[in-house]
Design a protein around this motif. Sequence first.
Motif, PDB file in Angstrom:
ATOM      1  N   GLY A   1      -3.491   1.859   6.965  1.00  0.00           N
ATOM      2  CA  GLY A   1      -4.720   1.174   6.893  1.00  0.00           C
ATOM      3  C   GLY A   1      -5.856   1.612   5.815  1.00  0.00           C
ATOM      4  N   PHE A   2      -5.483   2.703   5.099  1.00  0.00           N
ATOM      5  CA  PHE A   2      -6.228   3.133   4.262  1.00  0.00           C
ATOM      6  C   PHE A   2      -5.707   2.502   2.890  1.00  0.00           C
ATOM      7  CE2 PHE A   2      -6.384   6.275   0.502  1.00  0.00           C
ATOM      8  CZ  PHE A   2      -7.691   6.336   0.271  1.00  0.00           C
ATOM      9  N   ILE A   3      -4.554   2.778   2.760  1.00  0.00           N
ATOM     10  CA  ILE A   3      -4.027   2.430   1.024  1.00  0.00           C
ATOM     11  C   ILE A   3      -3.950   1.054   0.744  1.00  0.00           C
ATOM     12  CG2 ILE A   3      -1.606   2.360   1.935  1.00  0.00           C
ATOM     13  CD1 ILE A   3      -3.400   4.059  -1.442  1.00  0.00           C
ATOM     14  N   ASN A   4      -3.822   0.181   1.977  1.00  0.00           N
ATOM     15  CA  ASN A   4      -3.821  -1.281   1.755  1.00  0.00           C
ATOM     16  C   ASN A   4      -5.336  -1.981   1.761  1.00  0.00           C
ATOM     17  OD1 ASN A   4      -0.852  -1.713   1.810  1.00  0.00           O
ATOM     18  ND2 ASN A   4      -1.047  -1.169   4.066  1.00  0.00           N
ATOM     19  N   THR A   5      -6.085  -0.977   2.104  1.00  0.00           N
ATOM     20  CA  THR A   5      -7.784  -1.768   1.689  1.00  0.00           C
ATOM     21  C   THR A   5      -8.437  -1.107   0.692  1.00  0.00           C
ATOM     22  OG1 THR A   5      -8.488  -0.216   3.406  1.00  0.00           O
ATOM     23  CG2 THR A   5      -7.795  -2.315   4.186  1.00  0.00           C
ATOM     24  N   VAL A   6      -8.194   0.240   0.398  1.00  0.00           N
ATOM     25  CA  VAL A   6      -8.887   0.796  -0.709  1.00  0.00           C
ATOM     26  C   VAL A   6      -8.729   0.276  -1.985  1.00  0.00           C
ATOM     27  CG1 VAL A   6      -7.108   2.610  -1.095  1.00  0.00           C
ATOM     28  CG2 VAL A   6      -9.682   3.266  -1.277  1.00  0.00           C
ATOM     29  N   PRO A   7      -9.583   0.395  -2.809  1.00  0.00           N
ATOM     30  CA  PRO A   7      -9.492  -0.077  -4.256  1.00  0.00           C
ATOM     31  C   PRO A   7      -8.480   0.823  -5.008  1.00  0.00           C
ATOM     32  CG  PRO A   7     -11.758  -0.233  -3.953  1.00  0.00           C
ATOM     33  CD  PRO A   7     -11.164   0.362  -2.851  1.00  0.00           C
ATOM     34  N   LYS A   8      -7.603   0.278  -5.793  1.00  0.00           N
ATOM     35  CA  LYS A   8      -6.405   1.097  -6.452  1.00  0.00           C
ATOM     36  C   LYS A   8      -6.349   0.792  -7.919  1.00  0.00           C
ATOM     37  CE  LYS A   8      -3.736  -0.994  -3.350  1.00  0.00           C
ATOM     38  NZ  LYS A   8      -4.811  -1.222  -1.983  1.00  0.00           N
ATOM     39  N   LEU A   9      -6.629   2.056  -8.627  1.00  0.00           N
ATOM     40  CA  LEU A   9      -6.415   1.714 -10.319  1.00  0.00           C
ATOM     41  C   LEU A   9      -4.956   2.306 -10.458  1.00  0.00           C
ATOM     42  CD1 LEU A   9      -9.726   2.908 -11.319  1.00  0.00           C
ATOM     43  CD2 LEU A   9      -9.046   0.472 -11.356  1.00  0.00           C
ATOM     44  N   VAL A  10      -4.279   1.496 -11.409  1.00  0.00           N
ATOM     45  CA  VAL A  10      -2.813   1.889 -11.621  1.00  0.00           C
ATOM     46  C   VAL A  10      -2.900   2.281 -13.192  1.00  0.00           C
ATOM     47  CG1 VAL A  10      -0.400   1.114 -11.857  1.00  0.00           C
ATOM     48  CG2 VAL A  10      -2.000   0.121  -9.984  1.00  0.00           C
ATOM     49  N   VAL A  11      -2.398   3.389 -13.603  1.00  0.00           N
ATOM     50  CA  VAL A  11      -2.251   3.780 -14.654  1.00  0.00           C
ATOM     51  C   VAL A  11      -0.816   3.471 -15.351  1.00  0.00           C
ATOM     52  CG1 VAL A  11      -2.190   5.676 -16.542  1.00  0.00           C
ATOM     53  CG2 VAL A  11      -3.912   5.796 -14.601  1.00  0.00           C
ATOM     54  N   SER A  12      -0.783   2.418 -16.331  1.00  0.00           N
ATOM     55  CA  SER A  12       0.729   2.321 -16.860  1.00  0.00           C
ATOM     56  C   SER A  12       0.535   1.477 -18.359  1.00  0.00           C
ATOM     57  CB  SER A  12       1.222   0.969 -16.044  1.00  0.00           C
ATOM     58  OG  SER A  12       2.181   0.403 -16.374  1.00  0.00           O
ATOM     59  N   GLY A  13       1.504   1.993 -19.309  1.00  0.00           N
ATOM     60  CA  GLY A  13       1.374   1.429 -20.361  1.00  0.00           C
ATOM     61  C   GLY A  13       2.312   0.268 -20.298  1.00  0.00           C
ATOM     62  N   THR A  14       2.950  -0.103 -19.426  1.00  0.00           N
ATOM     63  CA  THR A  14       3.994  -1.007 -19.443  1.00  0.00           C
ATOM     64  C   THR A  14       3.836  -2.237 -18.602  1.00  0.00           C
ATOM     65  OG1 THR A  14       5.312   0.035 -17.723  1.00  0.00           O
ATOM     66  CG2 THR A  14       5.782   0.632 -19.998  1.00  0.00           C
ATOM     67  N   LEU A  15       2.933  -2.052 -17.384  1.00  0.00           N
ATOM     68  CA  LEU A  15       2.502  -3.255 -16.699  1.00  0.00           C
ATOM     69  C   LEU A  15       1.445  -4.160 -17.138  1.00  0.00           C
ATOM     70  CD1 LEU A  15       2.214  -1.402 -12.913  1.00  0.00           C
ATOM     71  CD2 LEU A  15       3.949  -2.829 -13.870  1.00  0.00           C
ATOM     72  N   THR A  16       1.612  -5.258 -16.911  1.00  0.00           N
ATOM     73  CA  THR A  16       0.644  -6.287 -17.495  1.00  0.00           C
ATOM     74  C   THR A  16      -0.302  -6.941 -16.297  1.00  0.00           C
ATOM     75  OG1 THR A  16       2.260  -8.114 -17.497  1.00  0.00           O
ATOM     76  CG2 THR A  16       2.101  -6.913 -19.374  1.00  0.00           C
TER      77      THR A  16
END
Length: 180
Positions: free
Chosen positions: A69-84
Motif C-alpha cells: 500500500g505504501f510503495i505503490n502510492t508514494v512518489p519514487k525517484l529512480v537513480v539510473s544511468g541507463t533507464l530513459t
Amino acid sequence: MRKLASFLFISLDGVVEAPDTFVRPELYQDFSPLIAQSIAGQDLVLMGRKMYEEWFAFWPASDIQPFSGFINTVPKLVVSGTLTSTEWQGSSLLAGDVATEVASLKATDGGTIGVHGIALIESLIHARLMDELHFVLVPAMAGCGRRLVSTAAEAIQLDLISAQTTPTGLQHLVYTLRSG
C-alpha cells in the motif's frame, strides 16, 4: 531539512542481498510492525535501477501489507544511468549528479526519504548523505552474498540510536553515521 533512511535485512555474517535466502518463514510474522515503523513518516522513496526493476516486477500486483500500500502510492525517484523512462505509477528518474541532487532533495521541506538499493545506499554512505541506517538483524548466517559496504578505504563509524528485539529474535537496530 529532510533525512535519508535505509531499511535492510542483514544476516549475522553481514549479507544484505537476497534476504529471502536466509530468513526463516516463522520470522516473517515480526516484519509487518518493523516495516510499518520504518515507512512511517516517509513521503518519498529513492531507489537504484536494479531495485526499481526488481520491485516493479513484484510490488504493483502485490497485496502484502503494509508495504504494498505504501510503495505503490508514494512518489519514487529512480537513480539510473541507463533507464530513459519509468513505468511504475508515481515513479520518475533522478537526473544529474546523484550526490548533488540528493543533497538538494534533503534541503527541501518534507518527510523522510526512504533509500533502497545496496549500491545506492553505499554510495550515499560514502558521500556522507545517509542519516539513518535501519538494520533488521536476522539470526542466520547467509554464507554468501553482497555486503552493504564493499569499497570502504577505512572503517565507517556508526552510533546506535535505538535497538529493539522482536519475539522471534530479530534485532531492529538504527544507526547514524558518526560525524567527523
